[in-house]
Write an enzyme that holds these catalytic residues in place. Structure first.
Site, mmCIF file in Angstrom:
data_model
loop_
_atom_site.group_PDB
_atom_site.id
_atom_site.type_symbol
_atom_site.label_atom_id
_atom_site.label_comp_id
_atom_site.label_asym_id
_atom_site.label_seq_id
_atom_site.Cartn_x
_atom_site.Cartn_y
_atom_site.Cartn_z
ATOM 1 N N CYS A 199 0.815 -1.222 0.000
ATOM 2 C CA CYS A 199 0.000 0.000 0.000
ATOM 3 C C CYS A 199 0.845 1.266 0.000
ATOM 4 C CB CYS A 199 -0.950 0.010 1.194
ATOM 5 S SG CYS A 199 -2.226 -1.270 1.094
ATOM 6 N N HIS A 248 -11.909 9.897 -10.392
ATOM 7 C CA HIS A 248 -10.766 10.022 -11.287
ATOM 8 C C HIS A 248 -9.747 11.041 -10.769
ATOM 9 C CE1 HIS A 248 -13.176 8.285 -14.940
ATOM 10 N NE2 HIS A 248 -12.892 7.373 -14.018
ATOM 11 N N GLU A 260 -12.995 -0.053 0.713
ATOM 12 C CA GLU A 260 -11.783 0.124 -0.085
ATOM 13 C C GLU A 260 -11.673 -1.001 -1.118
ATOM 14 O OE1 GLU A 260 -7.181 0.025 1.125
ATOM 15 O OE2 GLU A 260 -8.290 1.745 1.929
#
Length: 364
Positions: free
Chosen positions: A144, A187, A226
């Site tokens: 991560c 985005h 997530e």
């Protein structure tokens, strides 16, 4: 802390409706249809089911019988205003089940309402966006720490006292308060947003709360997915994370009568969801690394997957309630932050073992 055991059941039905209380021109005033899902959570007394371990099946049978009258029907013939909230009231009034905690109606995968006994309504709607992020404080080599991305999902939960109202907060209102945030988040890279230098699920849910709560006073929880199998809840004070896994196992219910199909050897594709609550680590910005939760659960998972559950040591019977209690005892030392286990034998049907604040019921 003493644990509470809730049995869960969910049953789908197909129906059409018009919701005439909505403003002129609203699309839901026209006759339209949904694939609904009715849900119930109940703290059942001992001896209620036909046999020990048969509680979930009996609960589902009761719910299925209740909603059978609604399946492939025009709901306006049963209810003048067939909102999700009123449908939940209709189902709750007809369920002859003790210990009902809540009854819910999911009208689409992305929205629904759960009603408690005191007409407290928990309304929710799901939103999605695509974004990148990286976590700057993780150890070197942690995956991560690399720039990566997710198809994030956010659920806004609103809690209010309905009283005699036909509808709580219109889901369009939830959409309206979310829309400006969607434009900022979709985005983009979350790290580039002011206040999100360390965009863990926990920090991101708190960031959302600060921006949404002033616009939506009834906001009660924010859930951030997530990934499809891990996420975080935040209620303005407390963080709760969850991660889930599936395992394929066989069982027989040894306390079922000889004539019951559940006495025979059979199997399920199980879903187990682990919920953990703890203060936020101020350096890492999380309750616990999702990967660490899965790693600590992995030895137990290997005992469950592609196994005959009746052979597990110290498991008296392989029903969902007994298995959830066994899981709690087996994993407690490795995951002291754990305060709830959801275990589903089939989608939406199983148990929830809670020894902390139950928190919101995730949509099935």
């Amino acid at each position: 802390m003493t644990a509470r055991l809730l049995h869960l059941a969910a049953v789908p039905f197909e129906a059409a409706r018009r919701v005439s209380i909505l403003p002129e021109g609203h699309r839901s005033r026209r006759l339209h249809g949904h694939s609904f899902l009715a849900r119930v959570r109940a703290e059942l007394p001992a001896g209620w089911a036909p046999f020990p371990g048969g509680e979930t099946d009996a609960l589902r049978d009761h719910l299925e019988h209740c909603v059978a009258d609604l399946d492939y029907r025009d709901l306006n013939q049963y209810l003048p205003v067939p909102t999700d909230e009123n449908l939940a009231r209709w189902v709750r009034a007809r369920l002859r089940i003790p210990g009902i905690e809540s009854v819910g109606i999911r009208s689409t995968r992305d929205q629904g309402a759960d009603l408690a006994g005191s007409n407290q309504a928990h309304l929710w709607r799901r939103f999605r966006f695509e974004a990148a992020h990286q976590l700057p404080n993780v150890p070197a080599g942690h995956k991560c720490g690399r720039m990566h991305g997710h198809g994030f999902e956010v659920i806004l939960h609103a809690h209010q006292d309905l009283g005699d109202d036909d509808m709580g907060i219109d889901c369009d209102r939830l959409g309206a308060v979310w829309a400006p945030l969607h434009r900022r988040l979709h985005h983009t890279c979350l790290n580039d947003l002011p206040g999100l230098a360390n965009p863990t699920s926990e920090c991101f849910s708190a960031w959302l709360w600060e921006r949404l709560k002033p616009l939506l006073p009834a906001l009660s929880w924010i859930s951030v997915y997530e990934t499809a199998s891990a996420g975080c809840h935040y209620d303005g004070r407390h963080f709760r994370i969850w991660t889930e896994q599936r395992f394929e196992s066989a069982l027989r219910l040894v306390r079922a009568p000889d004539s019951a199909s559940r006495r025979r050897l059979h199997g399920h594709s199980y879903l187990v969801r682990l919920h953990l609550s703890a203060p936020l680590d101020q350096v890492m910005g999380w309750v616990m690394d999702y990967g660490d939760v899965k790693a600590r659960f992995q030895p137990l998972y290997r005992q469950l997957d592609h196994r005959l559950l009746n052979e597990l040591p110290r498991l008296g019977d392989a029903d969902a309630a007994s298995l959830a209690r066994w899981l709690r005892a087996a994993v407690a030392a490795e995951l002291p932050q754990l305060d709830r286990i959801d275990l589903q034998e089939t989608p939406g049907c199983g148990v929830s073992l809670c020894w902390g604040d139950p928190g919101p019921a995730l949509p099935s």
